[in-house]
Scaffold this active site. Structure first.
Site, PDB file in Angstrom:
ATOM      1  N   MET A 174      -0.648   5.710   6.959  1.00 39.75           N
ATOM      2  CA  MET A 174       0.477   4.790   6.819  1.00 39.75           C
ATOM      3  C   MET A 174       1.436   5.238   5.709  1.00 39.75           C
ATOM      4  O   MET A 174       1.210   6.247   5.052  1.00 39.75           O
ATOM      5  CB  MET A 174      -0.032   3.375   6.556  1.00 39.75           C
ATOM      6  CG  MET A 174      -0.590   2.693   7.797  1.00 39.75           C
ATOM      7  SD  MET A 174      -1.148   1.001   7.445  1.00 39.75           S
ATOM      8  CE  MET A 174      -1.173   0.330   9.110  1.00 39.75           C
ATOM      9  N   GLY A 175       2.492   4.453   5.511  1.00 40.40           N
ATOM     10  CA  GLY A 175       3.462   4.778   4.479  1.00 40.40           C
ATOM     11  C   GLY A 175       4.881   4.423   4.840  1.00 40.40           C
ATOM     12  O   GLY A 175       5.784   4.501   4.013  1.00 40.40           O
ATOM     13  N   GLU A 219       3.107   8.388   8.865  1.00 44.31           N
ATOM     14  CA  GLU A 219       3.569   7.769  10.113  1.00 44.31           C
ATOM     15  C   GLU A 219       5.081   7.811  10.286  1.00 44.31           C
ATOM     16  O   GLU A 219       5.594   7.794  11.411  1.00 44.31           O
ATOM     17  CB  GLU A 219       3.094   6.314  10.192  1.00 44.31           C
ATOM     18  CG  GLU A 219       3.644   5.430   9.088  1.00 44.31           C
ATOM     19  CD  GLU A 219       3.128   3.993   9.144  1.00 44.31           C
ATOM     20  OE1 GLU A 219       2.368   3.683  10.077  1.00 44.31           O
ATOM     21  OE2 GLU A 219       3.478   3.196   8.254  1.00 44.31           O
ATOM     22  N   HIS A 245      -4.686   0.270  10.364  1.00 45.26           N
ATOM     23  CA  HIS A 245      -4.825  -0.867   9.456  1.00 45.26           C
ATOM     24  C   HIS A 245      -6.095  -0.841   8.620  1.00 45.26           C
ATOM     25  O   HIS A 245      -6.237  -1.647   7.688  1.00 45.26           O
ATOM     26  CB  HIS A 245      -4.746  -2.174  10.244  1.00 45.26           C
ATOM     27  CG  HIS A 245      -3.367  -2.447  10.755  1.00 45.26           C
ATOM     28  ND1 HIS A 245      -2.848  -1.824  11.865  1.00 45.26           N
ATOM     29  CD2 HIS A 245      -2.382  -3.256  10.298  1.00 45.26           C
ATOM     30  CE1 HIS A 245      -1.607  -2.245  12.068  1.00 45.26           C
ATOM     31  NE2 HIS A 245      -1.301  -3.119  11.139  1.00 45.26           N
ATOM     32  N   ILE A 291       0.838  -1.201   0.000  1.00 46.39           N
ATOM     33  CA  ILE A 291       0.000   0.000   0.000  1.00 46.39           C
ATOM     34  C   ILE A 291       0.871   1.248   0.000  1.00 46.39           C
ATOM     35  O   ILE A 291       0.405   2.329  -0.357  1.00 46.39           O
ATOM     36  CB  ILE A 291      -0.980   0.042   1.185  1.00 46.39           C
ATOM     37  CG1 ILE A 291      -0.234   0.186   2.519  1.00 46.39           C
ATOM     38  CG2 ILE A 291      -1.905  -1.157   1.190  1.00 46.39           C
ATOM     39  CD1 ILE A 291      -1.134   0.514   3.693  1.00 46.39           C
ATOM     40  N   ASP A 292       2.154   1.106   0.381  1.00 50.83           N
ATOM     41  CA  ASP A 292       3.031   2.271   0.531  1.00 50.83           C
ATOM     42  C   ASP A 292       3.541   2.818  -0.803  1.00 50.83           C
ATOM     43  O   ASP A 292       4.066   3.932  -0.850  1.00 50.83           O
ATOM     44  CB  ASP A 292       4.233   1.922   1.405  1.00 50.83           C
ATOM     45  CG  ASP A 292       3.824   1.409   2.781  1.00 50.83           C
ATOM     46  OD1 ASP A 292       2.758   1.830   3.263  1.00 50.83           O
ATOM     47  OD2 ASP A 292       4.563   0.586   3.348  1.00 50.83           O
ATOM     48  N   GLN A 313      -6.653   1.135   6.486  1.00 49.81           N
ATOM     49  CA  GLN A 313      -6.216   1.537   5.146  1.00 49.81           C
ATOM     50  C   GLN A 313      -5.885   0.351   4.250  1.00 49.81           C
ATOM     51  O   GLN A 313      -5.824   0.488   3.031  1.00 49.81           O
ATOM     52  CB  GLN A 313      -4.972   2.438   5.245  1.00 49.81           C
ATOM     53  CG  GLN A 313      -5.247   3.781   5.843  1.00 49.81           C
ATOM     54  CD  GLN A 313      -3.981   4.440   6.346  1.00 49.81           C
ATOM     55  OE1 GLN A 313      -3.354   5.216   5.629  1.00 49.81           O
ATOM     56  NE2 GLN A 313      -3.589   4.153   7.574  1.00 49.81           N
TER      57      GLN A 313
END
Length: 349
Positions: free
Chosen positions: A171-172, A224, A279, A128-129, A281
């Site tokens: 996130m990331g 994050e 989470h 996802i990042d 995401q």
């Protein structure tokens, strides 16, 4: 005797994993190959955890989130005898090819297995990042951005109603792709990311500038992995030590949103609240874009298997699905370039 391909998913779960699995199975079965599911990522090859993956098992899984074969953050190179067990189970299962679906860690293991032990492996970029090199986008990213954008949209109304500053932590890990894309799409007033950090003081000044111009609320999106950065030059990363279950040594991010919200409220006097998406995401059903991208990646992986093009990874370049070397894909993280951040910064304050 039919040729056999193994399929595994490693690292964090991600919307679109099942779509890839489905496409791989369909792609190789049309050529008469059998497919074996490897449970729990690389741990499945260490411990011998397998399940059948025929067309019947993958029927109906296209829209499902998560992964039907499970996942883990196991690194066989960190386990005593781990690589020997991996190679032994590949022989026992008569695997003529291996499809590894994952991010930098999972594919880094795949690249080493191919380079050092000749394992016939191909990769599919999942995270996802969106931080994997040599591909424009990874599947799962679009879903995460859509979820974060919806959250930002919803926070706008409550922020405006209460004249609050809303901090949204997304996130990331070490890159800010989710923060930048969702922040732009959601109309964020400040975005803070690891690659191009602005200071806490500048963030507060941008918010105060909005208030002086009659805007009594603000939306701040923070990745994050952003280190709290101050005009003095001090930088502070909010993270915990890597959990024992993570054999790649990643710290556990989380908490920068709270720390930033405290700083904003202390420095500006504006009531500030924080929302940590966490989470959510990466859970749930994938977007149509991710379903299509994952399907294209899976079919490309099947094509690479059938042609014997091992040590390669399916990748998106422009609108074309191509293949690149696993070594190139895992050489370094793909960060947010300055021109992308400039698009976001044009709307700050």
């Amino acid at each position: 005797m039919a040729s056999r391909a193994g399929v595994l998913t490693g690292g964090g779960d991600c919307p679109g994993l099942n779509a890839v699995i489905r496409a791989v199975v369909r792609g190789v079965s049309d050529a008469g190959w059998e497919t074996v599911g490897i449970r729990a990522g690389w741990r499945g090859l260490v411990e011998g955890l397998f399940q059948p993956l025929s067309l019947r098992e993958v029927s109906g899984i296209l829209p499902r989130g998560g992964t039907i074969v499970g996942t883990s953050r196991t690194n066989p190179f960190k386990l005593d005898g781990g690589i020997e067990q991996v190679l032994e189970h590949i022989r026992e299962q008569r695997l003529d090819a291996l499809v590894a679906i994952g991010g930098e860690d999972t594919l880094g293991v795949a690249a080493r297995l191919h380079a050092e032990h000749g394992v016939p492996v191909v990769g599919v970029p999942k995270t996802i990042d969106n931080d994997l090199n040599a591909t424009d986008y990874t599947f799962g990213f679009d879903t995460a951005v859509s979820i974060a954008t919806e959250a930002i949209d919803r926070l706008h109304t409550t922020a405006e109603s209460h004249n609050r500053v809303m901090v949204v932590e997304v996130m990331g890990r070490h890159t800010g792709w989710i923060a930048v894309h969702s922040g732009i799409a959601g109309g964020a007033d400040v975005i803070l990311i690891p690659e191009h950090p602005i200071t806490v003081e500048e963030c507060c000044e941008l918010i105060q500038h909005r208030h002086r111009n009659g805007k009594d609320f603000s939306i701040v999106v923070v990745s994050e992995g952003y280190e709290l950065t101050y005009a003095s030059g001090e930088r502070r990363l909010i993270a915990a030590e890597a959990p024992a279950s993570d054999q790649f040594g990643h710290v556990r991010f989380g908490g920068v949103g709270d720390a930033l919200a405290h700083e904003i409220e202390e420095r500006t006097g504006y009531e500030t609240r924080v929302t940590v998406l966490g989470h959510v995401q990466r859970g749930g059903t994938p977007t149509p874009r991710d379903r299509v991208l994952a399907t294209r990646y899976g079919l490309k992986a099947a094509e690479l298997v059938l042609s014997g093009s091992f040590g390669r990874m399916a990748a998106l370049q422009g609108d074309s699905i191509v293949d690149v070397s696993l070594a190139d894909a895992t050489e370094e993280l793909k960060g947010v370039p300055l021109d992308w951040f400039d698009v976001a910064r044009a709307f700050f304050g």
